[in-house]
Motif scaffolding. Structure first.
Motif, mmCIF file in Angstrom:
data_model
loop_
_atom_site.group_PDB
_atom_site.id
_atom_site.type_symbol
_atom_site.label_atom_id
_atom_site.label_comp_id
_atom_site.label_asym_id
_atom_site.label_seq_id
_atom_site.Cartn_x
_atom_site.Cartn_y
_atom_site.Cartn_z
ATOM 1 N N LYS A 68 0.956 -1.202 -0.207
ATOM 2 C CA LYS A 68 0.493 -0.166 -0.064
ATOM 3 C C LYS A 68 0.326 1.570 -0.225
ATOM 4 O O LYS A 68 0.582 2.076 -0.772
ATOM 5 N N LYS A 69 1.891 1.409 1.157
ATOM 6 C CA LYS A 69 2.619 2.841 0.954
ATOM 7 C C LYS A 69 3.433 3.045 -0.580
ATOM 8 O O LYS A 69 3.840 3.918 -1.039
ATOM 9 N N PHE A 70 4.140 1.508 -0.776
ATOM 10 C CA PHE A 70 4.694 2.272 -1.900
ATOM 11 C C PHE A 70 3.422 2.193 -3.169
ATOM 12 O O PHE A 70 4.017 3.486 -4.498
ATOM 13 N N ALA A 71 2.828 1.533 -3.765
ATOM 14 C CA ALA A 71 1.323 2.075 -4.799
ATOM 15 C C ALA A 71 1.676 3.268 -4.265
ATOM 16 O O ALA A 71 0.864 4.133 -5.578
ATOM 17 N N ASP A 72 1.067 4.186 -2.896
ATOM 18 C CA ASP A 72 0.622 5.506 -2.892
ATOM 19 C C ASP A 72 1.519 6.390 -3.638
ATOM 20 O O ASP A 72 1.207 7.643 -3.917
ATOM 21 N N ALA A 73 2.817 5.768 -2.871
ATOM 22 C CA ALA A 73 4.041 6.610 -3.724
ATOM 23 C C ALA A 73 4.308 6.813 -4.719
ATOM 24 O O ALA A 73 4.758 7.341 -5.288
ATOM 25 N N ALA A 74 4.097 5.679 -5.585
ATOM 26 C CA ALA A 74 4.870 5.699 -7.449
ATOM 27 C C ALA A 74 3.297 6.431 -7.755
ATOM 28 O O ALA A 74 3.744 7.138 -8.434
ATOM 29 N N ARG A 76 1.867 9.458 -6.300
ATOM 30 C CA ARG A 76 1.913 10.341 -6.705
ATOM 31 C C ARG A 76 3.136 10.577 -6.898
ATOM 32 O O ARG A 76 2.991 11.661 -8.312
ATOM 33 N N GLY A 77 4.271 10.309 -6.974
ATOM 34 C CA GLY A 77 5.393 10.169 -7.630
ATOM 35 C C GLY A 77 5.725 10.380 -9.170
ATOM 36 O O GLY A 77 5.644 11.044 -9.873
ATOM 37 N N GLY A 78 4.623 9.299 -9.707
ATOM 38 C CA GLY A 78 4.488 8.968 -11.255
ATOM 39 C C GLY A 78 3.588 10.756 -11.286
ATOM 40 O O GLY A 78 3.780 11.197 -12.657
ATOM 41 N N MET A 104 10.747 12.435 -18.980
ATOM 42 C CA MET A 104 9.701 11.672 -18.091
ATOM 43 C C MET A 104 8.075 11.958 -18.199
ATOM 44 O O MET A 104 7.482 10.824 -17.783
ATOM 45 N N SER A 105 7.676 13.236 -19.057
ATOM 46 C CA SER A 105 6.329 12.810 -18.760
ATOM 47 C C SER A 105 6.025 11.953 -19.904
ATOM 48 O O SER A 105 4.398 11.262 -19.272
ATOM 49 N N ARG A 106 6.962 11.279 -21.191
ATOM 50 C CA ARG A 106 6.011 10.166 -21.077
ATOM 51 C C ARG A 106 6.826 8.848 -20.743
ATOM 52 O O ARG A 106 5.332 7.928 -21.120
ATOM 53 N N ASP A 107 7.452 8.679 -20.140
ATOM 54 C CA ASP A 107 6.994 7.492 -19.725
ATOM 55 C C ASP A 107 6.871 6.975 -18.089
ATOM 56 O O ASP A 107 6.166 6.100 -17.967
ATOM 57 N N HIS A 108 6.925 8.356 -17.822
ATOM 58 C CA HIS A 108 5.937 8.276 -16.182
ATOM 59 C C HIS A 108 4.681 8.217 -16.294
ATOM 60 O O HIS A 108 3.518 7.755 -15.624
ATOM 61 N N GLU A 114 -0.538 1.577 -15.948
ATOM 62 C CA GLU A 114 0.067 0.617 -16.010
ATOM 63 C C GLU A 114 0.177 0.862 -14.299
ATOM 64 O O GLU A 114 -1.268 -0.730 -14.054
ATOM 65 N N LEU A 115 -0.390 1.621 -13.241
ATOM 66 C CA LEU A 115 -0.636 1.067 -12.523
ATOM 67 C C LEU A 115 -1.815 1.203 -11.635
ATOM 68 O O LEU A 115 -2.673 0.288 -10.732
ATOM 69 N N LYS A 116 -2.035 2.096 -12.913
ATOM 70 C CA LYS A 116 -3.931 2.334 -13.023
ATOM 71 C C LYS A 116 -4.378 1.046 -13.237
ATOM 72 O O LYS A 116 -5.681 0.373 -12.222
#
Length: 206
Positions: A68-74, A76-78, A104-108, A114-116
């Motif tokens: 959960k911590k990772f998913a949230d941080a990833a 927001r960071g993305g 950065m905009s394209r890759d993230h 993918e995360l969604k």
């Protein structure tokens, strides 16, 4: 003599009737036994009800605190990387910084999608906005121009990606959810490439 014959016929009729009734009762008992056979007997009426009721529970993926911590941080960071990347592509006059922002905009952006998809399949709700610190950094970056913008942006990209790489490595090794661990492992090479390019751009604008 006549009375004796009549008596014998009456007895024979009674015996025949009793035999028929017993046979009928036995058949009825057999039918009842079949209808009420144990649930584990093959092909009983209850089998279909048992099958139809199988696997009706929730299939939501169970996540541990690390996931959960990772998913949230990833998430927001993305979002922050995309927003700042778009800003760099539009604002900077330095070709290397503009190219860095576009990458950065394209890759993230792709990683965010993918995360969604993972979150949707897993029944997990990701954050949809930056945290207070990230929003403050973005707002401050918007006020910068020229070399000041380039320096601040490249500094942020170097520091953020060092942290991202550490977080993604931790999830890849310590996470419990297989798909999320796979996402972390798959994304790591891209983040490492971003860090390398960010360091190049940072050295150029100093």
């Amino acid at each position: 003599m006549k009375n004796s014959i009549l008596t014998l016929l009456a007895l024979a009729a009674m015996v025949a009737c009793n035999k028929k009734e017993n046979t009928s009762t036995a058949d009825s008992t057999a039918d009842s036994t079949t209808m009420n056979a144990p649930a584990d007997s093959p092909l009983t009426l209850n089998d279909s009800a048992t099958v139809s009721g199988t696997n009706t529970g929730s299939t939501a993926t169970a996540l541990n605190d690390q996931d959960k911590k990772f998913a949230d941080a990833a998430a927001r960071g993305g979002m922050m990387e995309v927003m700042m990347g778009d800003l760099a592509a539009k604002t900077s006059t330095n070709a290397s910084v503009k190219a860095l922002g576009e990458m950065m905009s394209r890759d993230h952006g792709k990683a965010n999608e993918e995360l969604k998809k993972w979150a949707s399949a897993s029944g997990y709700t990701l954050p949809t906005s930056l945290n207070t610190e990230q929003q403050k950094k973005h707002d401050e970056l918007k006020t910068k121009k020229g070399t000041e913008f380039d320096k601040m942006y490249t500094d942020l990209m170097v520091s953020d990606h060092k942290k991202d790489i550490a977080d993604f490595k931790k999830e890849a090794s310590d996470g419990s959810e297989t798909s999320l661990k796979g996402f972390a492992s798959k994304t790591l090479p891209t983040l490492e490439h971003h860090l390398m390019e960010s360091e190049k751009a940072k050295a150029e604008v100093k």
